[in-house]
Scaffold this motif. Structure first.
Motif, PDB file in Angstrom:
ATOM      1  N   LEU A   1      23.821  28.278  23.376  1.00 51.66           N
ATOM      2  CA  LEU A   1      23.589  29.397  22.471  1.00 51.66           C
ATOM      3  C   LEU A   1      24.432  30.612  22.813  1.00 51.66           C
ATOM      4  O   LEU A   1      24.723  31.441  21.945  1.00 51.66           O
ATOM      5  N   SER A   2      24.860  30.721  24.076  1.00 53.75           N
ATOM      6  CA  SER A   2      25.680  31.866  24.471  1.00 53.75           C
ATOM      7  C   SER A   2      27.026  31.877  23.752  1.00 53.75           C
ATOM      8  O   SER A   2      27.679  32.928  23.669  1.00 53.75           O
ATOM      9  N   GLU A   3      27.450  30.741  23.222  1.00 54.15           N
ATOM     10  CA  GLU A   3      28.716  30.692  22.481  1.00 54.15           C
ATOM     11  C   GLU A   3      28.663  31.550  21.227  1.00 54.15           C
ATOM     12  O   GLU A   3      29.703  32.006  20.733  1.00 54.15           O
ATOM     13  N   MET A   4      27.470  31.767  20.679  1.00 56.77           N
ATOM     14  CA  MET A   4      27.346  32.606  19.492  1.00 56.77           C
ATOM     15  C   MET A   4      27.742  34.041  19.802  1.00 56.77           C
ATOM     16  O   MET A   4      28.316  34.730  18.942  1.00 56.77           O
ATOM     17  N   ILE A   5      27.438  34.507  21.004  1.00 58.14           N
ATOM     18  CA  ILE A   5      27.811  35.863  21.400  1.00 58.14           C
ATOM     19  C   ILE A   5      29.329  36.017  21.416  1.00 58.14           C
ATOM     20  O   ILE A   5      29.870  37.090  21.110  1.00 58.14           O
ATOM     21  N   ARG A   6      30.016  34.934  21.734  1.00 53.65           N
ATOM     22  CA  ARG A   6      31.477  34.945  21.770  1.00 53.65           C
ATOM     23  C   ARG A   6      32.089  34.639  20.410  1.00 53.65           C
ATOM     24  O   ARG A   6      33.295  34.461  20.302  1.00 53.65           O
ATOM     25  N   GLY A   7      31.223  34.524  19.390  1.00 51.95           N
ATOM     26  CA  GLY A   7      31.714  34.296  18.032  1.00 51.95           C
ATOM     27  C   GLY A   7      31.842  32.847  17.644  1.00 51.95           C
ATOM     28  O   GLY A   7      32.376  32.534  16.574  1.00 51.95           O
ATOM     29  N   GLY A   8      31.352  31.923  18.485  1.00 55.61           N
ATOM     30  CA  GLY A   8      31.514  30.507  18.213  1.00 55.61           C
ATOM     31  C   GLY A   8      30.247  29.824  17.755  1.00 55.61           C
ATOM     32  O   GLY A   8      29.239  30.465  17.415  1.00 55.61           O
ATOM     33  N   SER A   9      30.295  28.499  17.777  1.00 55.43           N
ATOM     34  CA  SER A   9      29.160  27.685  17.372  1.00 55.43           C
ATOM     35  C   SER A   9      28.298  27.362  18.585  1.00 55.43           C
ATOM     36  O   SER A   9      28.822  27.152  19.687  1.00 55.43           O
ATOM     37  N   PRO A  10      26.977  27.295  18.411  1.00 53.96           N
ATOM     38  CA  PRO A  10      26.114  26.942  19.538  1.00 53.96           C
ATOM     39  C   PRO A  10      26.162  25.460  19.884  1.00 53.96           C
ATOM     40  O   PRO A  10      25.628  25.044  20.913  1.00 53.96           O
ATOM     41  N   VAL A  11      26.791  24.656  19.042  1.00 57.56           N
ATOM     42  CA  VAL A  11      26.959  23.224  19.323  1.00 57.56           C
ATOM     43  C   VAL A  11      28.385  23.005  19.795  1.00 57.56           C
ATOM     44  O   VAL A  11      29.337  23.282  19.062  1.00 57.56           O
ATOM     45  N   ILE A  12      28.536  22.507  21.023  1.00 58.15           N
ATOM     46  CA  ILE A  12      29.864  22.386  21.612  1.00 58.15           C
ATOM     47  C   ILE A  12      30.107  20.972  22.111  1.00 58.15           C
ATOM     48  O   ILE A  12      29.174  20.197  22.337  1.00 58.15           O
ATOM     49  N   HIS A  13      31.370  20.654  22.280  1.00 61.98           N
ATOM     50  CA  HIS A  13      31.777  19.409  22.944  1.00 61.98           C
ATOM     51  C   HIS A  13      32.309  19.770  24.324  1.00 61.98           C
ATOM     52  O   HIS A  13      33.249  20.557  24.452  1.00 61.98           O
ATOM     53  N   ASP A  14      31.681  19.207  25.349  1.00 63.00           N
ATOM     54  CA  ASP A  14      32.087  19.487  26.721  1.00 63.00           C
ATOM     55  C   ASP A  14      33.017  18.383  27.203  1.00 63.00           C
ATOM     56  O   ASP A  14      32.576  17.283  27.548  1.00 63.00           O
ATOM     57  N   PRO A  15      34.330  18.635  27.239  1.00 58.85           N
ATOM     58  CA  PRO A  15      35.287  17.583  27.623  1.00 58.85           C
ATOM     59  C   PRO A  15      35.186  17.188  29.095  1.00 58.85           C
ATOM     60  O   PRO A  15      35.693  16.134  29.493  1.00 58.85           O
ATOM     61  N   ASN A  16      34.555  18.031  29.898  1.00 56.01           N
ATOM     62  CA  ASN A  16      34.432  17.731  31.330  1.00 56.01           C
ATOM     63  C   ASN A  16      33.193  16.892  31.662  1.00 56.01           C
ATOM     64  O   ASN A  16      33.027  16.452  32.800  1.00 56.01           O
ATOM     65  N   LYS A  17      32.347  16.680  30.667  1.00 59.94           N
ATOM     66  CA  LYS A  17      31.138  15.897  30.893  1.00 59.94           C
ATOM     67  C   LYS A  17      31.390  14.432  30.539  1.00 59.94           C
ATOM     68  O   LYS A  17      32.114  14.120  29.593  1.00 59.94           O
ATOM     69  N   VAL A  18      30.798  13.523  31.291  1.00 58.96           N
ATOM     70  CA  VAL A  18      30.870  12.091  31.000  1.00 58.96           C
ATOM     71  C   VAL A  18      29.557  11.676  30.346  1.00 58.96           C
ATOM     72  O   VAL A  18      28.482  11.891  30.906  1.00 58.96           O
ATOM     73  N   SER A  19      29.642  11.096  29.161  1.00 54.70           N
ATOM     74  CA  SER A  19      28.433  10.617  28.495  1.00 54.70           C
ATOM     75  C   SER A  19      27.781   9.527  29.340  1.00 54.70           C
ATOM     76  O   SER A  19      28.443   8.820  30.110  1.00 54.70           O
ATOM     77  N   ARG A  20      26.477   9.383  29.171  1.00 51.02           N
ATOM     78  CA  ARG A  20      25.759   8.405  29.975  1.00 51.02           C
ATOM     79  C   ARG A  20      24.511   7.942  29.239  1.00 51.02           C
ATOM     80  O   ARG A  20      24.037   8.607  28.322  1.00 51.02           O
ATOM     81  N   PHE A  21      23.997   6.775  29.650  1.00 54.78           N
ATOM     82  CA  PHE A  21      22.744   6.252  29.133  1.00 54.78           C
ATOM     83  C   PHE A  21      21.743   6.172  30.286  1.00 54.78           C
ATOM     84  O   PHE A  21      22.054   5.642  31.357  1.00 54.78           O
ATOM     85  N   GLY A  22      20.545   6.685  30.045  1.00 50.92           N
ATOM     86  CA  GLY A  22      19.472   6.574  31.021  1.00 50.92           C
ATOM     87  C   GLY A  22      18.594   5.381  30.695  1.00 50.92           C
ATOM     88  O   GLY A  22      18.162   5.223  29.551  1.00 50.92           O
ATOM     89  N   VAL A  23      18.316   4.531  31.688  1.00 50.95           N
ATOM     90  CA  VAL A  23      17.473   3.356  31.509  1.00 50.95           C
ATOM     91  C   VAL A  23      16.144   3.629  32.205  1.00 50.95           C
ATOM     92  O   VAL A  23      16.076   3.773  33.425  1.00 50.95           O
ATOM     93  N   LEU A  24      15.078   3.715  31.412  1.00 46.08           N
ATOM     94  CA  LEU A  24      13.749   4.070  31.907  1.00 46.08           C
ATOM     95  C   LEU A  24      12.771   2.955  31.545  1.00 46.08           C
ATOM     96  O   LEU A  24      12.743   2.490  30.404  1.00 46.08           O
ATOM     97  N   SER A  25      11.970   2.526  32.496  1.00 41.19           N
ATOM     98  CA  SER A  25      10.964   1.508  32.213  1.00 41.19           C
ATOM     99  C   SER A  25       9.907   2.075  31.263  1.00 41.19           C
ATOM    100  O   SER A  25       9.492   3.229  31.386  1.00 41.19           O
ATOM    101  N   LYS A  26       9.456   1.257  30.325  1.00 34.41           N
ATOM    102  CA  LYS A  26       8.410   1.681  29.399  1.00 34.41           C
ATOM    103  C   LYS A  26       7.106   2.027  30.114  1.00 34.41           C
ATOM    104  O   LYS A  26       6.289   2.790  29.587  1.00 34.41           O
ATOM    105  N   ASP A  27       6.918   1.484  31.290  1.00 35.73           N
ATOM    106  CA  ASP A  27       5.668   1.676  32.013  1.00 35.73           C
ATOM    107  C   ASP A  27       5.723   2.783  33.061  1.00 35.73           C
ATOM    108  O   ASP A  27       4.713   3.056  33.719  1.00 35.73           O
TER     109      ASP A  27
END
Length: 546
Positions: A346-372
């Motif tokens: 949300l701080s991007e709005m203060i800088r005049g941008g969109s609050p939804v960003i793409h972070d190129p330095n982040k690696v997408s991932r999947f979390g595997v959680l047991s149902k129980d």
């Protein structure tokens, strides 16, 4: 019908990725949006034509003298400052209402039930029930930026009587708290998350809204969402959902009409917004869903409910930053939770941008959680570089030597495929087929695709020249009590718009051979929309009305 042979397999592999190709874009004509009429101003107008369009008993807000003065001052500030500044900025195509709401994306009025529709062909014997599909349909003409996803939720319903080969149609707004309050005021006052909340002017819109809530002019505690995306039938309730609110319970009446029954908080067990794509386990009947928060930790929660709607799991998932999570997956024993590079800041709005960003330095991932599991301590995160999936169609478990790693295999290339599903009686189990929309020319859908996940073969059902539809919904052909048939034994349903003839239809396609079985001619224009479901006649009888 057309069958495409698989292309040569690349040197890398994956289990469930269907890879879109480059986008095919089209230049759309600029057209003026036809504004919807304002709702009736008093109960005395209940016999007017407008009351049939929006038959809502409206209680106009009762303001004290101070609130009236404050309301007028805020309205003046909005008109003379905020709106005036907004008009000086050229809108991007992605939030320009004249582009986002042109042609068959434009809103329509409500429609009471209309019976005796023309049916071409024969409705399959086990398709007695109601097909419902959600979509975004703004009640008021946008005053500034507007994205397709910002519109008020409207459900289009076709009731099918296979025994007599008859059909009826209706469409209704979902009476969200947001829509009811704006209808009572007579104009939009809730900020639009995608179309308006970006940059300094987005902050100004947000400040206006917060000022109105603090003065009691609007009530945000009863929800701010539009319930325009997903639909799920669970425990006797049809739930309309979007990411920004609790679900809304919608009742299907005996004649096929629709009636909103308020927000559904699972009988007081939760007060968190739920994502648009919950999962119902076809074996246990349990209900799984996620909730994300963009303002405070925990940014993500996982919920599990038993088949009677009793909450049995409430797990906080630790994320470094709030992530956009529209969908997730389940297997027989686990939940698969994505954490992508698309985040909220949300701080991007203060800088005049969109609050939804793409972070190129982040690696997408999947979390595997047991149902129980009762907490997140055993969740296992697996990196999946360069991955973003708006929708996940299925997941299952296999024994594999390289545990804890991700691989990728392109199943289909050279096509844009989106908004699909598998046979939901096999959800969480190994499936061979995915049924998807052919999203070409983007953003329209020109047909349906049956994808063989083993061979890569794609069998197409094309709507025809200047005919476009949406997501297919798969209904298994086996009736309750019968032995389970083959995975692709069933029917695909979708609304289709013939843009030349200016006619809307519901088509029913045999999923086995991808040939049309029936077509229902609809009396009203059905805009392009989002997700749907089919509710059988037995489920209709088991609806809960409280």
């Amino acid at each position: 019908m057309q069958t495409i042979k698989p292309l040569n397999s690349p040197s890398f592999s994956c289990k469930i990725l269907i890879n879109p190709s480059k986008k095919n874009t089209i230049t759309l004509p600029r057209t003026r949006i036809p504004p919807l009429p304002s709702p009736p101003s008093s109960p005395s107008s209940s016999n007017s034509d407008e009351s049939k369009i929006f038959p809502l008993k409206i209680d106009h807000p009762k303001l004290n003298p101070f609130q009236k003065i404050a309301s007028n001052a805020l309205d003046m500030l909005e008109k003379l400052v905020v709106t005036k500044l907004e008009k000086k900025h050229k809108l991007n195509r992605t939030v320009d209402p004249e582009i986002q709401l042109e042609g068959n994306f434009a809103p329509v009025h409500e429609s009471p039930v209309q019976h005796g529709l023309d049916v071409i062909g024969q409705i399959p014997s086990n398709l007695t029930g109601v097909y419902v599909r959600n979509g975004a349909n703004p009640l008021f003409e946008p005053i500034n930026g507007h994205h397709l996803f910002d519109g008020d939720g409207m459900i289009h319903a076709v009731k099918l009587d296979s025994e007599n080969n008859k059909a009826s149609y209706s469409c209704r707004f979902t009476r969200t708290s947001r829509l009811v309050q704006e209808a009572s005021i007579g104009r939009p006052v809730f900020p639009k998350p995608i179309g308006e909340l970006h940059g300094h002017l987005g902050l100004a819109r947000l400040a206006l809204f917060l000022a109105r809530t603090s003065l009691g002019l609007v009530d945000a505690t009863k929800g701010t969402g539009v319930a325009n995306a997903g639909l799920v039938y669970f425990n006797g309730r049809l739930l309309a959902m979007a990411e920004d609110d609790l679900p809304y319970n919608v009742i299907i009446k005996e004649d096929g009409d629709l009636e909103s029954n308020g927000r559904y908080d699972f009988n007081g067990q939760i007060n968190d917004p739920l994502i648009a794509h919950p999962k119902v386990d076809p074996i246990t009947g349990e209900f799984y869903t996620l909730s994300y928060n963009v303002l405070k930790k925990p940014y993500l929660k996982f919920f599990k409910f038993d088949t009677w709607g009793n909450k049995s799991r409430d797990i906080s998932i630790s994320l470094q930053n709030p992530s956009m999570i529209h969908d997730f997956a389940i297997t027989e024993s686990h939940v698969i939770i994505p954490d992508y590079q698309v985040e909220f800041k949300l701080s991007e709005m203060i800088r005049g941008g969109s609050p939804v960003i793409h972070d190129p330095n982040k690696v997408s991932r999947f979390g595997v959680l047991s149902k129980d599991d009762h907490d997140e301590s055993r969740i296992k995160w697996i990196d999946v570089p360069n991955c973003f999936c708006m929708h996940l169609w299925n997941a299952w478990e296999e024994n594999h030597e390289e545990l804890g790693k991700s691989t990728r295999r392109i199943i289909v290339s050279g096509m844009d495929l989106e908004a699909g599903q598998v046979n939901k009686t096999r959800l969480g189990q190994k499936t061979r087929y995915a049924f998807m929309a052919i999203a070409e020319p983007w953003p329209k859908c020109s047909g349906l695709a049956k994808v063989d996940l083993v061979t890569g073969n794609v069998t197409k059902f094309l709507y025809g020249d200047d005919r476009f539809g949406g997501e297919p919904y798969f209904v298994p052909s086996t009736k309750e009590g019968e032995a389970e048939g083959e995975e692709d034994e069933g029917y695909l349903m979708s609304y289709v718009r013939d843009e030349n003839k200016e006619k809307s239809e519901l088509i029913i396609v045999n999923a086995k051979n991808m040939k049309q079985m029936a077509l229902v001619k609809l009396p009203k224009r059905v805009p392009y929309g989002f997700h749907g479901t089919f509710i059988s006649s037995q489920d209709l009888c088991n609806q809960s009305y409280c």
